[in-house]
Design a protein around this motif. Structure first.
Motif, PDB file in Angstrom:
ATOM      1  N   MET A  95       0.974  -1.441  -0.005  1.00 25.33           N
ATOM      2  CA  MET A  95      -0.061  -0.065  -0.024  1.00 25.33           C
ATOM      3  C   MET A  95       0.846   1.311  -0.043  1.00 25.33           C
ATOM      4  O   MET A  95       0.417   2.271  -0.499  1.00 25.33           O
ATOM      5  N   HIS A 123      -5.080  -6.270   0.980  1.00 22.13           N
ATOM      6  CA  HIS A 123      -4.419  -4.801   1.373  1.00 22.13           C
ATOM      7  C   HIS A 123      -3.404  -5.142   2.276  1.00 22.13           C
ATOM      8  O   HIS A 123      -2.297  -4.129   2.474  1.00 22.13           O
ATOM      9  N   GLY A 143      -7.006   0.053  -3.633  1.00 25.07           N
ATOM     10  CA  GLY A 143      -5.842   0.567  -4.233  1.00 25.07           C
ATOM     11  C   GLY A 143      -5.634  -0.034  -5.704  1.00 25.07           C
ATOM     12  O   GLY A 143      -6.173  -1.179  -6.082  1.00 25.07           O
ATOM     13  N   ASP A 181      -9.503  -5.066   0.298  1.00 26.69           N
ATOM     14  CA  ASP A 181      -9.593  -5.410   1.674  1.00 26.69           C
ATOM     15  C   ASP A 181     -10.265  -6.866   1.894  1.00 26.69           C
ATOM     16  O   ASP A 181     -10.763  -7.460   1.264  1.00 26.69           O
ATOM     17  N   GLN A 193      -3.956   4.813  -3.834  1.00 22.61           N
ATOM     18  CA  GLN A 193      -5.033   4.623  -3.087  1.00 22.61           C
ATOM     19  C   GLN A 193      -6.243   5.145  -3.542  1.00 22.61           C
ATOM     20  O   GLN A 193      -7.278   4.691  -2.999  1.00 22.61           O
TER      21      GLN A 193
END
Length: 297
Positions: free
Chosen positions: A24, A116, A146, A139, A29
């Protein structure tokens, strides 16, 4: 497109600290996405305006990842492969009607994605082994968080010194096309051989380079409709590919250090450099070639 030398299986950099969630840190993002019901032409226009080669497709309400549409999907739709059936069969060649179909009809469903909490080495492994230019990140609920691309990875790896030169990593066996080749022929070659770009050569002289993005822009800017008179896609896809080529051409040499080639690509926002020696095209080095080379050291 294979590099000049076969170095065996991929071995990723041991100095990359393998911490959960580190991908990340290099990913984008704030991701633009479109719903599956959005029209093809609208999605392609968004990609063209934003300079994207890929666009995640998510549910309008939940933002759960449903697919991804890439420049490769677009040229497949325009005449390169099986997605062309949407134009040819369902709409009898009528491009104006076909582009108003929902983007889910040409997107790649259930694309490769990263969690993530993935590590950078996880992104490297998928990019290199699957030859994927970009990976959505989701997620725990499958919601888009992202996207990380080979350019993001290259930007990080290019800071590391490498003893390699362009000739060590370039693709030396090339498929090329001619300036007067029909656009349809180029889309078919790109789709069949999974190329994103083809050098354009005339009488052994490099004329330029045509990319999937150049062809996608043809549709995204609606220039293709300005050239339509009969409404049939075959009319505009018969035009010579030279009509779509970008004006600037940047090249490199076989003795150029790979770090320098990487900086050139990043600074100019381009995905490949033709390799020239004694005024002749002898190879092509791409972002993917460089990512693979840096990761193998």
């Amino acid at each position: 497109m294979q590099g000049k030398f076969d170095r065996g299986p991929v071995e990723f950099k041991s100095h990359i600290v393998q911490q959960e969630g580190e991908v990340m840190a290099i990913a984008t993002q704030d991701v633009i996405s479109v719903p599956p019901t959005q029209s093809i032409i609208s999605a392609v226009a968004t990609m063209t305006e934003c300079g994207f080669r890929r666009l995640p497709v998510t549910d309008a309400g939940t933002k759960k990842l449903r697919g991804i549409v890439t420049s490769g999907d677009v040229i497949n739709f325009m005449g390169g492969g099986d997605k062309y059936k949407l134009v040819k069969v369902r709409h009898n060649g009528n491009l104006s009607a076909a582009v108003n179909e929902p983007v889910r009809t040409i997107m790649t469903a259930h694309p490769e994605a990263l969690p993530h909490d993935a590590r950078i080495v996880d992104a490297l492994e998928l990019i290199v082994k699957k030859k994927i230019g970009g990976l959505p990140i989701v997620d725990d609920d499958g919601i888009l968080a992202g996207i990380v691309t080979e350019r993001d990875v290259l930007r990080m790896l290019a800071a590391e010194h490498s003893p390699l030169f362009v000739e060590d990593v370039m693709s030396s066996t090339l498929r090329v096309t001619a300036p007067d080749s029909p656009i349809a022929t180029v889309t078919q070659d790109m789709t069949k051989f999974r190329f994103r770009r083809l050098p354009v050569v005339s009488d052994d002289v490099l004329f330029g380079i045509i990319t999937a993005t150049d062809i996608m822009r043809y549709l995204g800017t609606r220039e293709v409709f300005a050239r339509l008179t009969t409404g049939n896609i075959a009319e505009v896809m018969a035009l010579p590919v030279r009509t779509l080529m970008a004006g600037d051409l940047f090249t490199t040499t076989p003795e150029t250090p790979v770090n320098e080639a990487a900086r050139e690509m990043l600074n100019r926002n381009i995905g490949a450099l033709p390799v020239i020696e004694n005024a002749r095209l002898i190879g092509l080095v791409t972002e993917f070639d460089l990512v693979r080379a840096f990761s193998e050291e």
